[in-house]
Structures are given as C-alpha cells and as structure tokens.
Design an enzyme around this catalytic site. Sequence first.
Site, short mmCIF file in Angstrom:
data_model
loop_
_atom_site.label_atom_id
_atom_site.label_comp_id
_atom_site.label_asym_id
_atom_site.label_seq_id
_atom_site.Cartn_x
_atom_site.Cartn_y
_atom_site.Cartn_z
N ASP A 131 -4.50 3.32 -9.06
CA ASP A 131 -5.10 4.44 -8.34
C ASP A 131 -4.24 5.66 -8.63
O ASP A 131 -3.34 5.62 -9.47
CB ASP A 131 -5.27 4.11 -6.84
CG ASP A 131 -3.93 4.10 -6.09
OD1 ASP A 131 -2.86 4.20 -6.74
OD2 ASP A 131 -3.96 3.96 -4.86
N CYS A 137 -0.40 0.76 -7.61
CA CYS A 137 -0.81 1.77 -6.63
C CYS A 137 0.48 2.34 -6.06
O CYS A 137 1.55 2.13 -6.64
CB CYS A 137 -1.78 1.21 -5.59
SG CYS A 137 -1.11 -0.01 -4.45
N THR A 142 2.31 1.62 -3.39
CA THR A 142 3.26 0.56 -3.03
C THR A 142 3.06 -0.71 -3.85
O THR A 142 3.92 -1.59 -3.85
CB THR A 142 3.06 0.16 -1.56
OG1 THR A 142 1.70 -0.26 -1.39
CG2 THR A 142 3.36 1.33 -0.63
N HIS A 174 6.63 -20.20 -11.46
CA HIS A 174 6.08 -21.05 -10.40
C HIS A 174 4.62 -20.74 -10.07
O HIS A 174 3.90 -21.63 -9.62
CB HIS A 174 6.91 -20.93 -9.12
CG HIS A 174 8.24 -21.63 -9.22
ND1 HIS A 174 9.03 -21.87 -8.13
CD2 HIS A 174 8.91 -22.13 -10.29
CE1 HIS A 174 10.14 -22.49 -8.51
NE2 HIS A 174 10.10 -22.65 -9.83
N HIS A 211 3.99 -27.33 -10.19
CA HIS A 211 3.47 -26.00 -9.86
C HIS A 211 1.99 -25.89 -10.20
O HIS A 211 1.23 -25.20 -9.52
CB HIS A 211 4.28 -24.93 -10.57
CG HIS A 211 5.73 -24.98 -10.22
ND1 HIS A 211 6.19 -24.76 -8.95
CD2 HIS A 211 6.81 -25.30 -10.97
CE1 HIS A 211 7.50 -24.91 -8.92
NE2 HIS A 211 7.90 -25.24 -10.13
C1 RB5 Z 1 -2.77 5.87 -1.70
O1 RB5 Z 1 -2.36 6.95 -0.95
C2 RB5 Z 1 -1.99 4.63 -1.28
O2 RB5 Z 1 -2.39 4.21 -0.02
C3 RB5 Z 1 -2.17 3.52 -2.28
O3 RB5 Z 1 -1.72 3.96 -3.53
C4 RB5 Z 1 -1.42 2.23 -2.02
O4 RB5 Z 1 -0.06 2.46 -1.79
C5 RB5 Z 1 -2.01 1.32 -1.04
O5 RB5 Z 1 -1.56 0.19 -0.83
#
Ligand code: RB5
Length: 140
Positions: free
Chosen positions: A8, A66, A68, A99, A134
């Site tokens: 994203d 993304c 996080t 694993h 596994h």
């Molecule tokens: C986008 O702002 C953010 O929420 C997305 O990139 C991600 O971190 C969501 O888990």
Amino acid sequence: MKIVVASDHGGFELKEFIKGYLEKKGHFISDVGTFDECTSVDYPDYASLAANKVLSKEVDFGIIFCGTGIGISIAANKVKGIRAALCHDIFTAKMAKMHNNANILALGGRLLGKGIAIEIVEAFINTEFEGGRHQSRLDK
Ligand code: RB5
C-alpha cells in the site's frame, strides 16, 4: 527467482527499494502495485493481487509491504494456501522458511531501515524449508 512485490502507500518506499535491490541481483520482479505513495489505498487489495500470483505459481514467492506489515500480512493470510510471515529480524525470516515454509514475506515500511530489510530478504531467500514434522503441521 521470480518474486511478486506488492504494497500500500505505507509500504511503497520500501517496496521500491527492495525491488531495485532484487532486480540488480538478477531476480525477475512482478510488481502489482501500488505505484505511488501519495494516493491512499487499501492494503487488502494488494495482498490479494500478490497472493494470486503466488498461488498460480507465476512466481516463486512474494514480498508484501504496508506501514507496519501487519494489515497486509493479515489480509494475505485469509487467502487459502498462503502462509505470509511478518518478519522484523533475521531470525524470524529464517524460521519463517525453516519451520513455516512461508510463501510470502511481509515487511513494515515504516519500521525497517533499508539495511536490515535487505538482510531479512536475503535470509528469507537463502533459507530452506526443513520439512518432516513441520510439513505435518502445515498439513493440519
Ligand atoms: C496505512 O496508513 C497503514 O494503516 C497501513 O500501511 C498498515 O500499516 C496497516 O496495517
């Protein structure tokens, strides 16, 4: 190897960096977007595009990003047959292959520096699945 990358807007910058790094190393990269970081997009859409490329065996595995890595990995793991591993370090990247035989690596673009991101990607690529007990666990 053939690798699909997807992100994203929150993971876009790291996706572009890792894509360039892998292309320079001779890998074939299929980039399913997003293609700019200014437009806010929904990570499940890109998780789905990457997951479909992996399941169709057009690529060997995927790397998804993304902000996080959490949202896009959760979304990818809803697709049957996908084992997406969110990794923040080299140990988890290795274990995700040894694993869990992960077929998608998920990274957080707003968390990782470029150096550690490369190390994580290299650890994932260069580690083999151990199989055996596994595999039974994956089958369950
Ligand atoms: C986008 O702002 C953010 O929420 C997305 O990139 C991600 O971190 C969501 O888990």
